[in-house]
Design an enzyme around this catalytic site. Structure first.
Site, mmCIF file in Angstrom:
data_model
loop_
_atom_site.group_PDB
_atom_site.id
_atom_site.type_symbol
_atom_site.label_atom_id
_atom_site.label_comp_id
_atom_site.label_asym_id
_atom_site.label_seq_id
_atom_site.Cartn_x
_atom_site.Cartn_y
_atom_site.Cartn_z
ATOM 1 N N CYS A 46 0.629 -1.255 -0.029
ATOM 2 C CA CYS A 46 0.003 -0.057 -0.020
ATOM 3 C C CYS A 46 0.816 1.119 0.044
ATOM 4 O O CYS A 46 1.701 1.317 0.815
ATOM 5 C CB CYS A 46 -0.995 0.049 1.337
ATOM 6 S SG CYS A 46 -1.690 1.434 1.600
ATOM 7 N N CYS A 62 -0.842 3.579 -7.133
ATOM 8 C CA CYS A 62 -1.487 3.222 -6.004
ATOM 9 C C CYS A 62 -1.674 1.666 -6.428
ATOM 10 O O CYS A 62 -1.774 1.348 -7.490
ATOM 11 C CB CYS A 62 -2.941 3.746 -5.951
ATOM 12 S SG CYS A 62 -4.106 2.992 -4.983
#
Length: 264
Positions: A70, A177
């Protein structure tokens, strides 16, 4: 060998699938907290608290390494995670692949969440690794959420909006992302200009998986011959569960789905 991965949601699937391809014999632990996502708009302190919760749940499974799959958690929580878990448990963060993308020249577009776009963190990476290369930061509001819920119409709308903000002359797109790697083909199709060379996309999943194996001294290549497949443990908010239905909408989730429960 057991490798744990954590994320707010299913953004951990690309790195998990990359690990499965590199080492199909490895047991995998996937720890996420989808009820609290998105993490991007949260304060750094809040992100750190939630990342620690996911990491502690994963660490309780006794992995050999923990991948922070992440970008947001890596930006805000990596120092706290390493302070608590290392050296006993190696912790590997995820950094947008700006350095390898810049090596190809440019112009480059970096697709990222609105919270990451323009942040000191991302600007620092651009300064350090893309000096002299034309870079456009492209915010992608709603894309991670749409990917998380396998909302096809929402994905198409968010991708189209981000593509409209991407200069036509861009040759390379950095996926800033981890969720975005699940829809890489749709991003490429939206950005590709007719009669232009194929757009290059740079994600982080493969590099992060290989780095985790190097950190523990494991061979980052598939073993020769037939090997028993590794197991899979899924933790949602710290509780053992199955892969979320939305995960199965993506090739990466389907790759992991047939795996039996992790061996004890």
């Amino acid at each position: 060998m057991k490798i744990a991965l954590m994320d707010s949601g299913i953004g951990l699937l690309p790195a998990a699938a990359a690990m499965r391809r590199l080492r199909p014999d490895a047991d995998l632990v996937l720890s996420s907290d989808p009820a609290t996502m998105p993490w991007g708009p949260r304060t750094p302190e809040d992100v750190t608290e939630r990342a620690l919760g996911c990491a502690r749940a994963a660490a309780a499974q006794g992995p050999d390494a923990l991948i922070i799959a992440c970008n947001t958690a890596s930006v805000h929580a990596l120092p706290a995670l390493r302070a608590e878990l290392e050296p006993g448990l190696p912790v590997i963060g995820t950094v947008p692949a700006i350095k390898p993308a810049a090596a190809g020249g440019g112009p480059i577009a970096i697709w990222a969440t609105p919270a990451t776009t323009g942040s000191p963190y991302q600007r620092g990476l651009i300064r350090d690794f893309a000096d002299g290369v034309e870079v456009t930061e492209v915010p992608c509001p709603g894309l991670a959420d749409a990917v998380q819920h396998a909302d096809s119409e929402g994905i198409d709308a968010a991708v189209a909006a981000a593509a409209a903000r991407t200069p036509r002359e861009v040759t390379t797109v950095v996926l800033g992302c981890t969720h975005y790697e699940l829809v890489a083909d749709r991003i490429r199709a939206a950005v590709q200009q007719p009669d232009a060379p194929p757009i290059a996309l740079h994600g982080s999943a493969g590099a992060v998986a290989a780095q985790a194996l190097r950190r523990i001294g494991a061979d980052p290549f598939p073993p020769a011959g037939e090997v028993p497949p590794g197991g899979l443990t899924v933790l949602l908010s710290g509780r053992e569960a199955t892969l979320p239905e939305a995960a199965l909408a993506y090739a990466e989730g389907a790759l992991l789905a047939p795996v039996a429960p992790a061996r004890g």
